[in-house]
Design a protein around this motif. Sequence first.
Motif, short mmCIF file in Angstrom:
data_model
loop_
_atom_site.label_atom_id
_atom_site.label_comp_id
_atom_site.label_asym_id
_atom_site.label_seq_id
_atom_site.Cartn_x
_atom_site.Cartn_y
_atom_site.Cartn_z
N PHE A 15 62.69 52.99 0.53
CA PHE A 15 62.40 51.69 0.32
C PHE A 15 61.96 51.16 1.81
O PHE A 15 61.23 50.60 2.20
CB PHE A 15 63.52 50.95 -0.16
CG PHE A 15 63.27 49.40 -0.28
CD1 PHE A 15 62.45 48.91 -1.14
CD2 PHE A 15 63.99 48.62 0.46
CE1 PHE A 15 62.05 47.53 -1.31
CE2 PHE A 15 63.91 47.28 0.57
CZ PHE A 15 62.94 46.68 -0.42
N SER A 17 61.04 52.83 4.45
CA SER A 17 59.96 53.81 4.93
C SER A 17 58.94 52.83 4.99
O SER A 17 57.67 52.78 5.86
CB SER A 17 59.68 55.08 4.45
OG SER A 17 59.02 54.74 2.86
N GLU A 18 58.78 51.55 4.29
CA GLU A 18 57.73 50.57 3.96
C GLU A 18 57.88 49.40 5.44
O GLU A 18 57.19 48.63 5.49
CB GLU A 18 57.66 49.72 2.86
CG GLU A 18 57.32 50.73 1.74
CD GLU A 18 55.98 51.00 1.52
OE1 GLU A 18 55.03 50.30 1.86
OE2 GLU A 18 55.97 52.39 1.36
N TYR A 19 58.88 49.51 5.86
CA TYR A 19 59.42 48.62 7.14
C TYR A 19 59.29 49.24 8.35
O TYR A 19 59.57 50.16 8.50
CB TYR A 19 60.70 48.02 6.59
CG TYR A 19 60.63 47.20 5.39
CD1 TYR A 19 60.57 45.66 5.39
CD2 TYR A 19 60.88 47.64 4.10
CE1 TYR A 19 60.64 44.67 4.24
CE2 TYR A 19 60.92 46.90 3.16
CZ TYR A 19 60.68 45.48 3.11
OH TYR A 19 60.81 44.67 2.01
N ASP A 20 59.34 48.13 9.28
CA ASP A 20 59.36 48.65 10.73
C ASP A 20 60.62 48.26 11.14
O ASP A 20 60.78 47.59 12.17
CB ASP A 20 58.09 47.87 11.64
CG ASP A 20 56.79 48.82 11.33
OD1 ASP A 20 56.80 49.88 11.09
OD2 ASP A 20 55.83 47.78 11.21
N ARG A 84 59.30 40.84 6.44
CA ARG A 84 58.05 41.39 5.73
C ARG A 84 57.74 42.71 6.14
O ARG A 84 57.86 43.37 7.31
CB ARG A 84 56.76 40.58 6.30
CG ARG A 84 56.83 39.17 6.29
CD ARG A 84 55.77 38.16 6.55
NE ARG A 84 54.84 38.30 5.52
CZ ARG A 84 54.97 37.52 4.25
NH1 ARG A 84 56.03 36.38 4.16
NH2 ARG A 84 54.08 37.58 3.43
N ASN A 85 57.19 43.37 4.91
CA ASN A 85 57.09 45.04 5.32
C ASN A 85 55.71 45.36 5.87
O ASN A 85 54.73 44.24 6.26
CB ASN A 85 57.26 45.48 4.03
CG ASN A 85 55.96 45.09 2.72
OD1 ASN A 85 55.16 44.73 3.04
ND2 ASN A 85 56.59 45.20 1.50
N ARG A 86 55.14 46.23 5.96
CA ARG A 86 53.77 46.74 6.45
C ARG A 86 52.67 46.27 5.69
O ARG A 86 51.57 46.13 6.21
CB ARG A 86 53.89 48.30 6.67
CG ARG A 86 54.67 49.04 7.74
CD ARG A 86 54.34 50.33 7.94
NE ARG A 86 55.39 50.85 8.86
CZ ARG A 86 56.36 51.62 8.48
NH1 ARG A 86 56.24 52.34 7.10
NH2 ARG A 86 57.48 52.10 9.52
N ARG A 87 52.99 45.87 4.50
CA ARG A 87 51.76 45.48 3.57
C ARG A 87 51.88 43.92 3.66
O ARG A 87 51.06 43.20 3.04
CB ARG A 87 51.96 45.48 2.18
CG ARG A 87 51.66 47.21 1.76
CD ARG A 87 52.08 47.56 0.37
NE ARG A 87 53.46 47.85 0.07
CZ ARG A 87 54.20 47.03 -0.53
NH1 ARG A 87 53.50 45.98 -1.24
NH2 ARG A 87 55.29 47.06 -0.79
N THR A 89 54.26 41.52 2.98
CA THR A 89 54.97 41.00 2.01
C THR A 89 56.33 41.07 2.18
O THR A 89 56.88 41.87 2.41
CB THR A 89 54.50 41.59 0.59
OG1 THR A 89 55.26 40.75 -0.36
CG2 THR A 89 54.87 42.97 0.43
N GLY A 92 59.79 43.34 -2.35
CA GLY A 92 59.50 44.61 -2.74
C GLY A 92 60.25 45.14 -4.01
O GLY A 92 60.76 44.17 -4.90
#
Length: 321
Positions: A15, A17-20, A84-87, A89, A92
């Motif tokens: 989960f 891994s979608e964020y910085d 917010r994640n890399r998409r 949004t 999640g």
Amino acid sequence: MAVYTEVSDEALTAFLSEYDLGSLLSYKGIAEGVENTNFFLHTTAGSYILTLYEKRVREEDLPFFLNLMGHLYRAGLSCPQPVRNRRDTALGSLCGRPAAIISFLEGISVKRPTAHHCRELGRALAGFHEAGRDFAMSRANSLSVDAWRPLFEQAGDQTDTVAPGLAGRIRTDLALLESSWPRDLPSGVIHADLFTDNVFFIGDDLSGIIDFYFACTDALAYDLAICLNAWCFDAEGRYQREMGEAMIAGYEKRRRLEPGEVEALPILARGAAMRFLLTRLVDWLNVPSGALVQPKNPLDYDRRLAFHRHAGHARDYGWSG
């Protein structure tokens, strides 16, 4: 807050891994409240709260809650921010639940509030209402007066196992509240759950407000009535008028109550007590097996209702005119 859904190291790592947010250093469950699953996250980028939304929180309501936090923050209110994640949004999915990461807010909640804390809370509540005036989204209050009788029916025959005579007291109060509930008061975005554990202080200064997952569009004075219930009674259920006076005065420093709101304050306070008695009653009788959760005692609000039944004017709550 509570832990209803267990999250494995592998699921959380995937989960994140979608964020910085850097690398995960630690996480632990938060065993307070009764609504959602929450974890404290510590990564190389900082500290955060991970929330998995459960129970009464509907997925279609989440954009309202998350966008409201952003709106209030931009308006100058100190509150957490969705990450917010890399998409790009904020929402999640984790372990089959909608999930979001929220920024960590510094401060501590007070266990024994004073009149000073109540005054600060009143000012912050009015600031919240003012900041929400131009928020474009709306959400009906799903736990307002029309929902109370169905909640009572959920508890059903088990009600008097919590306290003898409780069902009769609820039934009498419900009839009065349903027949006299005010419908035309000034309305806007309200927090609807501003208990002491949702307000942080650093020293004597209020540092922020958290937990917006009951926020909705409703009467502004009802929000104040919720706070009077949550902050201004002692452990034995006695109303502390000096604390109510400080809270109302703090509120009116930023937003003056209208005459209709003053008149309605006793019935709003009585209704707010009924709302929390009933939701706590249902939770008390239906704690999921194995949940890491501490249900709150509904009888705290049964005692508050005893005071409200004899309060006939806003002056009884500390309003000074």
